[in-house]
Write a protein that holds these residues in place. Structure first.
Motif, PDB file in Angstrom:
ATOM      1  N   GLY A 127     -92.325  97.980 -45.547  1.00 44.63           N
ATOM      2  CA  GLY A 127     -93.110  98.446 -46.682  1.00 44.63           C
ATOM      3  C   GLY A 127     -92.262  99.143 -47.725  1.00 44.63           C
ATOM      4  O   GLY A 127     -92.696 100.099 -48.365  1.00 44.63           O
ATOM      5  N   LYS A 128     -91.050  98.637 -47.914  1.00 45.13           N
ATOM      6  CA  LYS A 128     -90.084  99.290 -48.791  1.00 45.13           C
ATOM      7  C   LYS A 128     -89.353  98.264 -49.660  1.00 45.13           C
ATOM      8  O   LYS A 128     -89.379  97.061 -49.395  1.00 45.13           O
ATOM      9  CB  LYS A 128     -89.013 100.030 -47.963  1.00 45.13           C
ATOM     10  CG  LYS A 128     -89.527 100.972 -46.893  1.00 45.13           C
ATOM     11  CD  LYS A 128     -90.269 102.155 -47.470  1.00 45.13           C
ATOM     12  CE  LYS A 128     -90.511 103.246 -46.445  1.00 45.13           C
ATOM     13  NZ  LYS A 128     -91.287 102.818 -45.281  1.00 45.13           N
ATOM     14  N   ILE A 129     -88.675  98.768 -50.684  1.00 44.84           N
ATOM     15  CA  ILE A 129     -87.599  98.038 -51.346  1.00 44.84           C
ATOM     16  C   ILE A 129     -86.316  98.750 -50.940  1.00 44.84           C
ATOM     17  O   ILE A 129     -86.143  99.946 -51.206  1.00 44.84           O
ATOM     18  CB  ILE A 129     -87.751  98.025 -52.874  1.00 44.84           C
ATOM     19  CG1 ILE A 129     -89.060  97.351 -53.285  1.00 44.84           C
ATOM     20  CG2 ILE A 129     -86.578  97.293 -53.517  1.00 44.84           C
ATOM     21  CD1 ILE A 129     -89.339  97.397 -54.781  1.00 44.84           C
ATOM     22  N   LEU A 130     -85.445  98.028 -50.273  1.00 44.16           N
ATOM     23  CA  LEU A 130     -84.182  98.581 -49.810  1.00 44.16           C
ATOM     24  C   LEU A 130     -83.101  98.268 -50.831  1.00 44.16           C
ATOM     25  O   LEU A 130     -83.171  97.253 -51.537  1.00 44.16           O
ATOM     26  CB  LEU A 130     -83.810  97.987 -48.451  1.00 44.16           C
ATOM     27  CG  LEU A 130     -84.923  97.976 -47.386  1.00 44.16           C
ATOM     28  CD1 LEU A 130     -84.431  97.305 -46.112  1.00 44.16           C
ATOM     29  CD2 LEU A 130     -85.424  99.384 -47.110  1.00 44.16           C
ATOM     30  N   ARG A 131     -82.092  99.126 -50.911  1.00 40.07           N
ATOM     31  CA  ARG A 131     -80.956  98.870 -51.793  1.00 40.07           C
ATOM     32  C   ARG A 131     -79.666  99.204 -51.041  1.00 40.07           C
ATOM     33  O   ARG A 131     -79.462 100.349 -50.625  1.00 40.07           O
ATOM     34  CB  ARG A 131     -81.038  99.693 -53.082  1.00 40.07           C
ATOM     35  CG  ARG A 131     -79.902  99.367 -54.063  1.00 40.07           C
ATOM     36  CD  ARG A 131     -80.073 100.058 -55.400  1.00 40.07           C
ATOM     37  NE  ARG A 131     -79.916 101.504 -55.314  1.00 40.07           N
ATOM     38  CZ  ARG A 131     -79.628 102.276 -56.372  1.00 40.07           C
ATOM     39  NH1 ARG A 131     -79.493 101.740 -57.572  1.00 40.07           N
ATOM     40  NH2 ARG A 131     -79.523 103.595 -56.221  1.00 40.07           N
ATOM     41  N   ILE A 132     -78.834  98.178 -50.863  1.00 37.48           N
ATOM     42  CA  ILE A 132     -77.554  98.353 -50.183  1.00 37.48           C
ATOM     43  C   ILE A 132     -76.476  97.634 -50.989  1.00 37.48           C
ATOM     44  O   ILE A 132     -76.779  96.847 -51.894  1.00 37.48           O
ATOM     45  CB  ILE A 132     -77.589  97.799 -48.744  1.00 37.48           C
ATOM     46  CG1 ILE A 132     -77.865  96.288 -48.757  1.00 37.48           C
ATOM     47  CG2 ILE A 132     -78.618  98.537 -47.898  1.00 37.48           C
ATOM     48  CD1 ILE A 132     -77.792  95.626 -47.390  1.00 37.48           C
ATOM     49  N   HIS A 133     -75.205  97.903 -50.643  1.00 37.71           N
ATOM     50  CA  HIS A 133     -74.098  97.225 -51.310  1.00 37.71           C
ATOM     51  C   HIS A 133     -73.317  96.445 -50.254  1.00 37.71           C
ATOM     52  O   HIS A 133     -72.587  97.028 -49.443  1.00 37.71           O
ATOM     53  CB  HIS A 133     -73.184  98.234 -52.004  1.00 37.71           C
ATOM     54  CG  HIS A 133     -72.163  97.582 -52.892  1.00 37.71           C
ATOM     55  ND1 HIS A 133     -70.986  97.032 -52.412  1.00 37.71           N
ATOM     56  CD2 HIS A 133     -72.148  97.367 -54.233  1.00 37.71           C
ATOM     57  CE1 HIS A 133     -70.300  96.513 -53.415  1.00 37.71           C
ATOM     58  NE2 HIS A 133     -70.985  96.712 -54.533  1.00 37.71           N
ATOM     59  N   PRO A 134     -73.493  95.122 -50.189  1.00 35.59           N
ATOM     60  CA  PRO A 134     -72.757  94.330 -49.197  1.00 35.59           C
ATOM     61  C   PRO A 134     -71.246  94.421 -49.421  1.00 35.59           C
ATOM     62  O   PRO A 134     -70.771  94.384 -50.559  1.00 35.59           O
ATOM     63  CB  PRO A 134     -73.256  92.907 -49.438  1.00 35.59           C
ATOM     64  CG  PRO A 134     -74.568  93.066 -50.134  1.00 35.59           C
ATOM     65  CD  PRO A 134     -74.399  94.287 -50.985  1.00 35.59           C
ATOM     66  N   GLU A 135     -70.517  94.532 -48.327  1.00 32.41           N
ATOM     67  CA  GLU A 135     -69.064  94.594 -48.394  1.00 32.41           C
ATOM     68  C   GLU A 135     -68.471  93.276 -47.900  1.00 32.41           C
ATOM     69  O   GLU A 135     -69.122  92.531 -47.158  1.00 32.41           O
ATOM     70  CB  GLU A 135     -68.544  95.764 -47.545  1.00 32.41           C
ATOM     71  CG  GLU A 135     -69.090  97.122 -47.976  1.00 32.41           C
ATOM     72  CD  GLU A 135     -68.726  97.476 -49.403  1.00 32.41           C
ATOM     73  OE1 GLU A 135     -67.678  97.007 -49.901  1.00 32.41           O
ATOM     74  OE2 GLU A 135     -69.495  98.227 -50.054  1.00 32.41           O
ATOM     75  N   PRO A 136     -67.221  92.963 -48.288  1.00 36.07           N
ATOM     76  CA  PRO A 136     -66.623  91.671 -47.914  1.00 36.07           C
ATOM     77  C   PRO A 136     -66.552  91.421 -46.410  1.00 36.07           C
ATOM     78  O   PRO A 136     -66.595  90.273 -45.964  1.00 36.07           O
ATOM     79  CB  PRO A 136     -65.222  91.754 -48.534  1.00 36.07           C
ATOM     80  CG  PRO A 136     -65.376  92.686 -49.687  1.00 36.07           C
ATOM     81  CD  PRO A 136     -66.369  93.711 -49.237  1.00 36.07           C
ATOM     82  N   ASP A 137     -66.462  92.495 -45.596  1.00 39.40           N
ATOM     83  CA  ASP A 137     -66.331  92.301 -44.148  1.00 39.40           C
ATOM     84  C   ASP A 137     -67.664  92.085 -43.446  1.00 39.40           C
ATOM     85  O   ASP A 137     -67.728  92.028 -42.214  1.00 39.40           O
ATOM     86  CB  ASP A 137     -65.591  93.490 -43.525  1.00 39.40           C
ATOM     87  CG  ASP A 137     -66.348  94.807 -43.692  1.00 39.40           C
ATOM     88  OD1 ASP A 137     -67.413  94.804 -44.347  1.00 39.40           O
ATOM     89  OD2 ASP A 137     -65.861  95.822 -43.177  1.00 39.40           O
ATOM     90  N   GLY A 138     -68.761  91.988 -44.216  1.00 38.22           N
ATOM     91  CA  GLY A 138     -70.060  91.750 -43.607  1.00 38.22           C
ATOM     92  C   GLY A 138     -70.819  93.010 -43.265  1.00 38.22           C
ATOM     93  O   GLY A 138     -71.891  92.941 -42.649  1.00 38.22           O
ATOM     94  N   THR A 139     -70.321  94.166 -43.657  1.00 42.00           N
ATOM     95  CA  THR A 139     -71.053  95.413 -43.508  1.00 42.00           C
ATOM     96  C   THR A 139     -71.688  95.780 -44.848  1.00 42.00           C
ATOM     97  O   THR A 139     -71.674  94.985 -45.792  1.00 42.00           O
ATOM     98  CB  THR A 139     -70.123  96.539 -43.036  1.00 42.00           C
ATOM     99  OG1 THR A 139     -69.106  96.753 -44.035  1.00 42.00           O
ATOM    100  CG2 THR A 139     -69.462  96.157 -41.705  1.00 42.00           C
ATOM    101  N   TYR A 140     -72.215  96.984 -44.944  1.00 44.98           N
ATOM    102  CA  TYR A 140     -72.759  97.432 -46.224  1.00 44.98           C
ATOM    103  C   TYR A 140     -72.543  98.927 -46.377  1.00 44.98           C
ATOM    104  O   TYR A 140     -72.353  99.665 -45.405  1.00 44.98           O
ATOM    105  CB  TYR A 140     -74.249  97.093 -46.344  1.00 44.98           C
ATOM    106  CG  TYR A 140     -75.159  97.894 -45.439  1.00 44.98           C
ATOM    107  CD1 TYR A 140     -75.711  99.106 -45.855  1.00 44.98           C
ATOM    108  CD2 TYR A 140     -75.485  97.439 -44.156  1.00 44.98           C
ATOM    109  CE1 TYR A 140     -76.543  99.846 -45.028  1.00 44.98           C
ATOM    110  CE2 TYR A 140     -76.320  98.167 -43.323  1.00 44.98           C
ATOM    111  CZ  TYR A 140     -76.844  99.368 -43.759  1.00 44.98           C
ATOM    112  OH  TYR A 140     -77.667 100.096 -42.944  1.00 44.98           O
ATOM    113  N   THR A 141     -72.580  99.368 -47.622  1.00 52.34           N
ATOM    114  CA  THR A 141     -72.593 100.783 -47.946  1.00 52.34           C
ATOM    115  C   THR A 141     -73.873 101.079 -48.710  1.00 52.34           C
ATOM    116  O   THR A 141     -74.567 100.165 -49.166  1.00 52.34           O
ATOM    117  CB  THR A 141     -71.364 101.185 -48.789  1.00 52.34           C
ATOM    118  OG1 THR A 141     -71.310 100.341 -49.960  1.00 52.34           O
ATOM    119  CG2 THR A 141     -70.084 101.006 -47.990  1.00 52.34           C
TER     120      THR A 141
END
Length: 875
Positions: free
Chosen positions: A671-685
């Protein structure tokens, strides 16, 4: 250019004679056509058109001689035609006088006649437009209609007013000129006191919905056969009835049935049997009559076959008795008219809406898609009767027809239309000026035949999904390649039982359409959870592969992001699955996606015991942040379709009817809008500026990925690269109307999001209109109302903060009653809205209810579009 198909002609000057009806009609003319280099004259077109005249009606030989145009005049001449004045229900005499006055003001001259003999090739050549009023008692013969057809083919203009739609009833050409015909008027139906059915889909698609008088609700049963029985307050000899098709697929409509009557509800007598019936349009009402003089208190519709799908739906069953009275659509009623094309000359200077009294004609079929609607009437503001056209009821429209221009308005029954209603008269004047070619106007935009549909896929091969899966979304690559997904359906069919380890195992397909070869290739198939078929909320499942987007640097790295539920993630015992955001790599050489390249960025728990609301929208901003729309995984069934805050229903400790556990929970990603920053290694910040840091109250009460909370089923979102904001929309709950005890009706919501915040669900909707709270010890007990400015999550299912961010306003919301409803405050000093139907003000009246399934899309910026590409739309 459109206006160049209508040419100015010489004016006939002479003495007008009075005919027996009091009209003035010019005598049959002798036509003179002066030569003019460089521009063809319509007379030549009339001559050739007269010879053709649809190839059906024979046209008598008529000389076109050079005598008329010598008296050429600057004024445009318009012919007003009507039937004998004393035989018309429309006030044709006042209408004619009003049009004559309009002509003096607007620069055209008016002749009028009630004699069909004026319909000759030579006489019609004098006019730039023909205004057709009510013509009861008059029918053009074949030669006269052929001349009229030739006139239109040669570029002539036509304006039809109100009962003109009933003229020439045997002429299919005239039907096309009008655009449709009036529907059969249906009188008021009996009011049943109760209804039962062989099966239904509670809480919102029950037998009671088929007798509630609203075509926006429906009865549904999960079977291709079934019955619907109704009880009247007292026995009535019903001899007519009507069925209204529901909002979903035509394959669910009844096809074969028998209407039965009973005195006791047990022993049934067959009254009327129908077979191979069809309902080509949604919300279409069809009437049936039969002979019956016996008064029954119980009636039953026994459906023995539907139109192909494994379930039946019906919006309404209407039973009509002998004392039904006149049809509502045969009377004059006050209603609200919406102007739907602000650019057409007929609407110049008119407000967005205006309220007026008229007789509002229903149409069969609705002309939408075949004509360009310039005004529509709001059915919820009056009683349209049983044959109404629903939320989109055209009342004025135009089209380029058979070489000429046609405009029709269903307004004009009342004398006030012609004597005091300046807005209607302005509307008609603009229509006449457009049909006469005096001003420009575009009547093509909403006519389906003006567009070509190119199907990009062919039919799947038997037992395969080589062309397309269960369609659920697409994204376009920089090279024009289209990546599109299939949610979960497999050729082998659904797997329903929880006892089966493969329960819900589905086919999440990713295809690519190649813009160079125009061919489709299946890139990969993901094993997803979500293939349980249709049925109740405890059967169907909306999970699967529900979102796809491409990396901002896709042309360089080939990264594709998918939002899905891997089948391998489900816990059958607890009925929990993992919503997952994964990255895959597309190989343009092999034209394939290797599942070995999968990188799972983010996953979280979601209950799958009950549907609904998976969401699935994904988009990137220019900073490389990925936005993910996650649905609330919740049903509002336990709350009568209102807040969705009943915490009691659960499966092994997990509630599935309390959206405070999901949307309203600061510690849950549903029930949200999520915001993440994908990183090249397949993780996120996590970028700065999200709603929470994850450290509130010492940590463990919030999720830092949350950008926006308080949304419901957020299927699509889009980033606007010019304004740097997010557009979003989500579907509302199921309540068909407001309740003074529970809160607002279901609101479809759309808004622009420029910062982190709380959009309100399930506490508040619209412009912060609150819902009713429930006791934390007995959910059947209603307590206070939510305070949208000081929200507290006191649900026993809450795992996050109690004090949550305040709700904020949404830009657009609409209910089945209309757009942007706001209510006056109660008089008890509480400050609460009254939530009473009829007391609301519609702040967005151009929005309607109907089936209600809002969807967001990208913002169109012409500056960002290559309008010369050949594929730009709009160009």
């Amino acid at each position: 250019m459109a206006d160049r198909r209508h040419f100015r002609f010489s004016r006939w000057v002479g003495r007008l004679r009075a005919d027996s009806t009091g009209s003035t009609t010019p005598p049959p003319p002798t036509l003179t056509v002066p030569r003019r280099a460089g521009r063809p004259r319509r007379v030549g077109a009339l001559a050739s058109s007269a010879a053709l005249a649809l190839g059906m009606l024979a046209l008598p030989a008529q000389a076109v001689t050079p005598a008329v145009a010598a008296e050429a005049a600057a004024a445009v001449r318009v012919l007003v035609f009507h039937g004998p004045v004393d035989q018309q229900d429309d006030p044709v005499a006042k209408a004619t006088a009003s049009i004559r006055d309009l002509g003096e003001q607007q620069g055209f001259t008016v002749d009028d006649s009630a004699d069909p003999a004026v319909f000759t090739v030579g006489n019609l050549a004098r006019y730039r437009a023909v205004v057709f009023l009510s013509a009861n008692g008059v029918t053009l013969d074949d030669a006269q209609e052929a001349a009229f057809q030739a006139y239109v083919k040669g570029g002539g203009g036509f304006v039809g007013v109100h009962d003109a739609a009933r003229a020439q009833p045997e002429s299919s050409w005239f039907t096309g000129l009008i655009g449709t015909r009036p529907a059969t008027s249906l009188p008021n139906a009996e009011k049943p006191v109760s209804a039962t059915a062989s099966g239904e889909n509670p809480p919102n698609e029950t037998a009671a919905k088929a007798i509630d008088g609203s075509t926006g609700t429906k009865w549904l049963t999960f079977s291709p056969t079934g019955w619907l029985a109704v009880k009247l307050a007292q026995p009535v000899a019903v001899s007519r009835y009507a069925l209204t098709s529901a909002n979903d697929f035509p394959g669910r409509d009844p096809k074969n049935w028998t209407l039965q009557g009973s005195s006791d509800g047990t022993t049934w007598t067959d009254l009327d049997t129908r077979s191979n019936e069809t309902f080509p349009q949604r919300f279409q009402t069809k009437q049936y009559g039969f002979t019956n003089t016996t008064a029954y208190q119980h009636y039953r519709l026994n459906v023995t076959a539907n139109s192909g799908e494994p379930l039946i739906q019906l919006a309404e069953l209407w039973l009509i008795g002998p004392d039904a009275g006149p049809a509502p659509d045969s009377t004059v009623q006050k209603a609200t008219v919406d102007v739907t094309d602000r650019q057409h000359p007929a609407n110049k200077g008119l407000p967005l809406t205006w309220t007026r009294s008229d007789q509002w004609i229903n149409w069969d079929p609705s002309p939408i898609g075949k004509v360009h609607t310039v005004a529509q009437v709001e059915e919820h503001t009056y009683n349209p009767g049983l044959s109404g056209n629903g939320a989109f009821h055209p009342i004025s429209w135009c089209q380029d027809y058979d070489g000429g221009r046609s405009f029709y308005t269903g307004m004009g029954r009342t004398e006030a239309s012609w004597t005091s209603d300046k807005q209607f008269q302005s509307h008609l004047a603009g229509a006449i000026r457009w049909t006469a070619g005096m001003v420009r106007g575009d009547c093509q935009a909403t006519i389906a035949s003006n567009y070509r549909i190119d199907r990009l896929t062919t039919t799947n091969q038997s037992g395969q999904l080589d062309q397309i899966g269960e369609p659920h979304g697409l994204t376009v690559a920089p090279d024009g390649g289209v990546f599109y997904i299939g949610k979960a359906a497999c050729p082998s069919g659904p797997i329903v039982s929880w006892d089966d380890p493969k329960v819900g195992l589905g086919c999440g397909t990713i295809h690519r359409w190649d813009p160079k070869t125009k061919q489709v290739k299946l890139l990969t198939t993901l094993a997803v959870m979500g293939n349980r078929g249709s049925g109740s909320e405890l059967v169907k499942n909306e999970e699967g592969l529900v979102g796809i987007t491409l990396d901002p640097k896709f042309a360089e790295n080939g990264w594709v992001y998918a939002y899905w539920m891997p089948h391998e993630s489900i816990d059958r015992d607890r009925r929990i699955g993992q919503r997952t955001v994964s990255r895959f790599s597309y190989d343009p050489v092999k034209q394939a996606i290797d599942q070995g390249t999968r990188k799972d960025l983010l996953h979280w728990d979601t209950q799958i015991h009950s549907c609904c609301h998976a969401g699935g929208g994904m988009t990137f901003d220019e900073s490389g942040n990925l936005y993910i729309g996650s649905g609330d995984s919740n049903s509002s069934g336990g709350s009568d379709g209102y807040s969705g805050n009943n915490w009691t229903q659960e499966w092994k400790g997990t509630s599935f009817q309390d959206a405070r556990r999901t949307s309203g929970n600061t510690n849950d990603l549903n029930g949200k809008i999520l915001r993440i920053h994908p990183e090249p290694d397949g993780t996120y910040t996590v970028p700065n500026g999200n709603l929470f840091t994850g450290r509130e109250e010492g940590g463990g009460k919030t999720r830092p990925e949350i950008y926006v909370m308080g949304v419901r089923n957020i299927a699509r979102i889009a980033w606007d690269p010019v304004n740097h904001w997010l557009t979003a929309a989500w579907v509302g709950p199921d309540a068909g109307g407001p309740s003074p005890e529970l809160g607002p009706a279901k609101y479809e919501t759309a808004t622009i999001i420029t910062s982190a915040g709380n959009q309100g669900w399930p506490y508040c909707m619209g412009n912060r209109q609150p819902y009713r709270d429930r006791s934390t010890t007995d959910a059947n007990v209603l307590t206070g109302w939510y305070d949208c400015d000081n929200l507290k999550n006191t649900s026993p299912r809450n795992t996050g903060l109690v004090n949550i961010p305040p709700a904020r306003d949404n830009m657009i919301w609409y209910s089945p009653q209309g757009g942007g409803p706001v209510y006056p405050k109660r008089t008890d000093g509480s400050g609460l809205p009254t939530y009473r139907v009829g007391e609301e003000t519609f702040t967005q009246p151009y929005l309607k209810g109907g089936g209600q399934a809002i969807m967001d899309g990208p913002t169109y910026h012409r500056s960002k579009v290559d309008t010369g590409s050949g594929v730009a739309w709009p160009a």
